[in-house]
Write an enzyme that holds these catalytic residues in place. Structure first.
Site, PDB file in Angstrom:
ATOM      1  N   TYR A  55      -2.838   3.497   7.408  1.00 29.42           N
ATOM      2  CA  TYR A  55      -1.619   4.276   7.641  1.00 29.42           C
ATOM      3  C   TYR A  55      -0.618   3.452   8.459  1.00 29.42           C
ATOM      4  O   TYR A  55       0.572   3.385   8.124  1.00 29.42           O
ATOM      5  CB  TYR A  55      -1.994   5.562   8.377  1.00 29.42           C
ATOM      6  CG  TYR A  55      -0.852   6.512   8.634  1.00 29.42           C
ATOM      7  CD1 TYR A  55      -0.232   7.186   7.588  1.00 29.42           C
ATOM      8  CD2 TYR A  55      -0.408   6.757   9.934  1.00 29.42           C
ATOM      9  CE1 TYR A  55       0.804   8.074   7.838  1.00 29.42           C
ATOM     10  CE2 TYR A  55       0.620   7.643  10.185  1.00 29.42           C
ATOM     11  CZ  TYR A  55       1.223   8.304   9.138  1.00 29.42           C
ATOM     12  OH  TYR A  55       2.261   9.170   9.383  1.00 29.42           O
ATOM     13  N   SER A  76       6.496   6.257  11.077  1.00 29.23           N
ATOM     14  CA  SER A  76       5.581   6.813  12.080  1.00 29.23           C
ATOM     15  C   SER A  76       5.514   5.900  13.298  1.00 29.23           C
ATOM     16  O   SER A  76       5.674   4.678  13.173  1.00 29.23           O
ATOM     17  CB  SER A  76       4.184   6.938  11.478  1.00 29.23           C
ATOM     18  OG  SER A  76       3.220   7.197  12.481  1.00 29.23           O
TER      19      SER A  76
END
Lengths: 252, 219
Positions: free
Chosen positions: A155, A142
């Site tokens: 995350y 990501s």
């Protein structure tokens, strides 16, 4: 589509929904045989019916080494080999805004197990098959794993871990002809769709900061990038993270 | 310019006998009070480690086992957890416990980690995975705690500073040598930590500073 992956066998984790499902569509469109592993059994039959072709959908919890071994065995038993592994699965709570200071050990373990421990499982389970075919591994990381993110620090942490892993494994497996890369997407996901549905102006506001003016479509924008990395066109590309974000993220 | 950490109170999280000793000594030389703590195994342990109410927290720990080269396919799950996952969660407990101490007083958190992780390292996959997770945790929290006046930064160091014998065993440990010649690279690492802990570095946050003599030069 060109059929660039005709004859190739690709295992995709977290294939039942969202980005994973789009990756399956793109791989199948390029002629790949796809082992589309799903977390929820209810996703399996509809996926196979919709994608058709040479697709199977075993249930696989990537935090279980036995399940990962079974998914790899499914590829070998069904299609006779394995050319690529795509780790897309993430925690169901990955999109939650996290109060980092109060994050519990259970929440941390959930993020770590799906995004980090699963990499060990997949690498160990798939290595013999990938070495046989000079195959490849693609990790869906990501932009948060590159730039950090203020409201989803857990995350960002596990996505950063994935980048450290893929860069290192690329160096470790390069001499065997196995390539390891990452894709960092900005994609329309089911969670984002729900958020946009609840706030009609949200999509327009967020899209303004994307030079291409929209969020990536899993099948038309993200999946083809994964298919490229799985194919011969990327045969000299390893240890890289391909940002597929419509130009939203440009700093490495 | 001599950096002064007078009136600062620091905690250096690192097992004894390694790089943490040098960092702690440099912080003391700059005028800071310094306490030491081993990497905590839980949030409770982390809160106990910070009981001295520090306004500077430095993580400078590497598990010696993580510096033992070996292929991913040969790791047991227990080895993976110890070399990769435990350092990530341990730093996370420290970060969580540190927030209450650092906010509102120009608090500083500095992470020291091996620069080879920026490029990846064959045979050191757990080490590099952990280091990149730690680095991205620090970057994310730097964004999060900026409004509290807290800075968080990373000093990336030669992996051979962590284990001078490593280059013999791990092919990627020192594949790119330093551009600068420095007789005491450990002192250079410690000096960078001291500067980041100072008030003079108050405009720097979320940065990764290579104190590896220019070996990696990552963007």
């Amino acid at each position: 589509m060109s059929g660039a992956l005709h004859g190739r066998v690709v295992l995709v984790t977290g294939a039942g929904r969202g980005v994973g499902r789009g990756i399956v569509d793109a791989l199948a469109a390029e002629g790949a045989s796809v082992v589309a592993s799903v977390h929820h059994e209810a996703d399996a039959a509809p996926l196979v019916a919709a994608v058709g072709g040479r697709t199977v959908a075993p249930v696989c919890d990537v935090t279980s080494r036995a399940d990962v071994d079974a998914a790899v065995a499914c590829a070998l038993d069904t299609f006779g080999g394995l050319d690529a592994v795509v780790h897309n699965a993430v925690s169901n709570r990955s999109n939650e805004i996290t109060d980092l200071e109060a994050a519990t050990p259970a929440l941390v373990a959930e993020h770590m197990s799906v995004s980090v421990r699963a990499l060990l499982h997949l690498a160990q389970a798939a290595h013999p098959a990938l070495a046989d075919r000079r195959g490849t591994m693609v990790v869906l990381t990501s932009p948060a794993g590159i730039q950090g993110t203020h409201d989803r620090a857990l995350y960002g942490m596990v996505k950063g871990a994935q980048r450290g892993f893929l860069k290192s494994l690329a160096r470790e497996w390069g001499p065997e002809g196995i390539r390891v890369n990452g894709v960092a997407p900005l994609a329309m996901t089911p969670a984002l769709e729900r958020a946009f549905a609840g706030d009609p102006g949200m999509e327009t506001r967020l899209s303004r900061v994307v030079p291409l003016g929209r969020f990536g479509d899993p099948a038309r924008d993200i999946g083809p990038a994964v298919a490229y990395l799985c194919g011969d066109g990327a045969r000299y590309v390893t240890g890289q993270t391909l940002l597929v974000s419509g130009g939203r993220f440009t700093a490495l | 310019m001599t950096v002064s950490l007078a009136s600062r109170s620091a905690v250096v999280v690192a097992r004894s006998g390694g790089l943490g000793d040098h960092v702690a000594a440099a912080l003391r030389d700059a005028g800071s009070r310094v306490d030491r703590a081993a990497p905590p195994a839980s949030r409770t342990d982390a809160e106990r480690a910070l009981v001295g109410d520090p306004d500077v927290v430095v993580w400078a720990d590497v598990d010696p086992d993580a510096l033992v080269p070996g292929p991913v396919v040969g790791l047991t799950e227990a080895e993976w957890v110890r070399r990769c996952e435990d350092p990530i969660t341990s730093l996370l407990w420290v970060v969580q416990a540190a927030h209450a101490h650092l906010r509102g007083r120009n608090g500083r958190l500095v992470l020291v980690c091996p620069s080879v992780a920026l490029e990846g390292a064959a045979a050191l996959v757990p080490l590099a995975t952990a280091a990149e997770a730690q680095r991205l945790l620090v970057k994310s929290v730097a964004r999060r705690w900026g409004p509290d006046g807290i800075t968080l930064n990373v000093v990336s160091v030669p992996v051979t500073a962590l284990d001078p014998g490593l280059s013999v065993h791990a092919p990627d440990a020192a594949r790119t040598g330093p551009s600068l010649v420095d007789d005491d690279p450990i002192a250079a690492v410690a000096a960078t930590v001291v500067w980041l802990a100072s008030r003079e570095a108050g405009g720097v946050t979320g940065a990764t500073i290579g104190a590896d003599g220019g070996a990696v030069m990552a963007p």
